[in-house]
Design a protein around this motif. Sequence first.
Motif, PDB file in Angstrom:
ATOM      1  N   GLY A   1      19.209 -11.327  40.888  1.00 56.63           N
ATOM      2  CA  GLY A   1      19.934 -11.999  41.750  1.00 56.63           C
ATOM      3  C   GLY A   1      21.433 -12.255  41.824  1.00 56.63           C
ATOM      4  N   VAL A   2      21.847 -12.803  40.473  1.00 61.75           N
ATOM      5  CA  VAL A   2      23.032 -12.385  39.626  1.00 61.75           C
ATOM      6  C   VAL A   2      23.695 -10.989  39.731  1.00 61.75           C
ATOM      7  N   SER A   3      23.118 -10.461  39.740  1.00 60.71           N
ATOM      8  CA  SER A   3      23.369  -8.955  39.837  1.00 60.71           C
ATOM      9  C   SER A   3      24.274  -8.618  40.984  1.00 60.71           C
ATOM     10  N   PHE A   4      23.145  -8.908  42.032  1.00 59.38           N
ATOM     11  CA  PHE A   4      23.361  -8.464  43.736  1.00 59.38           C
ATOM     12  C   PHE A   4      25.072  -9.093  44.033  1.00 59.38           C
ATOM     13  N   ALA A   5      24.927 -10.462  43.958  1.00 60.37           N
ATOM     14  CA  ALA A   5      26.477 -11.839  44.103  1.00 60.37           C
ATOM     15  C   ALA A   5      27.153 -11.082  43.586  1.00 60.37           C
ATOM     16  N   LEU A   6      27.301 -10.309  42.435  1.00 62.79           N
ATOM     17  CA  LEU A   6      28.448  -9.891  41.576  1.00 62.79           C
ATOM     18  C   LEU A   6      29.228  -8.874  42.288  1.00 62.79           C
ATOM     19  N   VAL A   7      28.086  -7.350  42.731  1.00 61.78           N
ATOM     20  CA  VAL A   7      28.153  -6.424  43.198  1.00 61.78           C
ATOM     21  C   VAL A   7      29.048  -6.910  44.704  1.00 61.78           C
ATOM     22  N   LEU A   8      28.386  -7.996  45.763  1.00 66.10           N
ATOM     23  CA  LEU A   8      28.788  -8.018  46.289  1.00 66.10           C
ATOM     24  C   LEU A   8      30.177  -8.322  46.623  1.00 66.10           C
ATOM     25  N   VAL A   9      30.800  -9.562  45.544  1.00 67.82           N
ATOM     26  CA  VAL A   9      32.003  -9.858  45.552  1.00 67.82           C
ATOM     27  C   VAL A   9      32.743  -8.590  44.945  1.00 67.82           C
ATOM     28  N   ALA A  10      32.118  -7.585  44.207  1.00 68.24           N
ATOM     29  CA  ALA A  10      33.445  -6.622  43.581  1.00 68.24           C
ATOM     30  C   ALA A  10      33.999  -5.608  45.341  1.00 68.24           C
ATOM     31  N   VAL A  11      32.714  -5.595  45.609  1.00 63.70           N
ATOM     32  CA  VAL A  11      33.012  -4.766  47.566  1.00 63.70           C
ATOM     33  C   VAL A  11      33.859  -4.964  47.921  1.00 63.70           C
ATOM     34  N   PHE A  12      33.455  -6.736  48.404  1.00 70.17           N
ATOM     35  CA  PHE A  12      34.621  -7.515  49.469  1.00 70.17           C
ATOM     36  C   PHE A  12      36.109  -7.131  48.384  1.00 70.17           C
ATOM     37  N   ALA A  13      36.563  -7.006  47.399  1.00 69.26           N
ATOM     38  CA  ALA A  13      37.553  -7.153  46.554  1.00 69.26           C
ATOM     39  C   ALA A  13      37.748  -5.931  46.596  1.00 69.26           C
ATOM     40  N   LEU A  14      37.400  -4.942  45.743  1.00 73.48           N
ATOM     41  CA  LEU A  14      37.804  -3.743  46.353  1.00 73.48           C
ATOM     42  C   LEU A  14      38.676  -2.831  47.772  1.00 73.48           C
ATOM     43  N   ASN A  15      37.584  -3.584  48.795  1.00 73.80           N
ATOM     44  CA  ASN A  15      37.450  -2.894  50.613  1.00 73.80           C
ATOM     45  C   ASN A  15      39.088  -4.508  50.308  1.00 73.80           C
ATOM     46  N   ILE A  16      39.714  -4.880  49.949  1.00 74.65           N
ATOM     47  CA  ILE A  16      40.848  -5.615  49.879  1.00 74.65           C
ATOM     48  C   ILE A  16      42.378  -5.367  49.795  1.00 74.65           C
ATOM     49  N   LEU A  17      41.676  -4.085  48.068  1.00 73.29           N
ATOM     50  CA  LEU A  17      42.949  -3.900  47.843  1.00 73.29           C
ATOM     51  C   LEU A  17      43.333  -2.165  47.960  1.00 73.29           C
TER      52      LEU A  17
END
Lengths: 178, 190
Positions: free
Chosen positions: A85-101
């Motif tokens: 569950g924690v890993s999923f949450a971290l991956v989602l945050v990372a993907v979102f941040a990367l998309n913005i960058l």
Amino acid sequence: MKKNHHIQEELENISPFLAHLRQEEIENPKVPDGYFETIEDNIWARIKAEDEAESWGKVNVPSSPVPKVTWLQRVKSWLLCPQVGVSFALVLVAVFALNILVNPTVEEGNIVLTEEEIDEYLEENIDQFSESLLLEGMSEELADADISIELNIDDADIDAYLEENIGEIDPNLLEETW
Amino acid sequence: MAQSVMEKNQISDEMILEKLSQKSTINQGFSWLLQKYKERLYWHIRRMVHQHEDANDVLQNTLVKIYRGINNFKGDAKLYTWLYRIATNESLTFLKKQQRQKSTSIDNEELNLNNKLKADTYFDGNDIQHQLQLALRTLPEKQHLVFNMRYFEEIPYKEMSKALNTSVGALKASYHHAVKKIEAFLKKEN
């Protein structure tokens, strides 16, 4: 033993010396007494031994019983782990941040470049691309291109050619082409 | 196996294949196959690997492979062609393995071959046979194979082509070169 006339004639044309030698009665090398009478028994003994070894392996090394678990049960138990569950949450945050960058202003799908525009851009900025990147691009293009050449030559024509040029063909090449 | 005792020239390939096609008679079929082809396969292998002990090993491997793989025989070629192909592959694999194990120089190799041939208990050839055997050993594997199949076993090129999966033209050319090399070798030695 009576020699095949056609084969003898062929040899005569290539080497009269060897053709003459072939006409002499040549004895086979020797084999141990009774060898051909025993070979069958040896083969059967070997086949039997192999079969026995195989069935012995099957009987004596039983596979340990594995409890049956369906794929749904496996996925369910995996998803219930807190680490997942924690890993999923971290991956989602990372993907979102990367998309913005990566795409700060332009939305994906809005840019459509033609082949000509790409070529023009490449030509104008050719110094900006490394040599290895350009070579990589070229090899990909070549791999996609249909550059196969079909040779429609009959086997009979190849044989005829080989026969006509029998003495001139490199024997090493023949050995390699098999 | 009283039923399997049959004169080898009475057994046709069709009879063998029929027996081999059924599980209940497969062993009888294989016995017939052995009776009919063991000697021909032995000599084919022996001429490639030369020494009896090696030929015996390769023949046994060949026959066991034939027994295990009999279901792979498609019937699109003659039975003997298929058997020949397996025996040839086994012989070539053996020779390659033997070559890898050799650590002697080329100069010593010829001397070794000569000594080995003389030391072979089952070889008592006269001088010219001895020379011919030595000459054969100097040939590349495939030329050696083609030479044996043509010179000793009198196999038609078409059949050879199926067994070795090579064109007739390439086989003729290989035979031509093999003959020329052997002639040169024998003339040099005498």
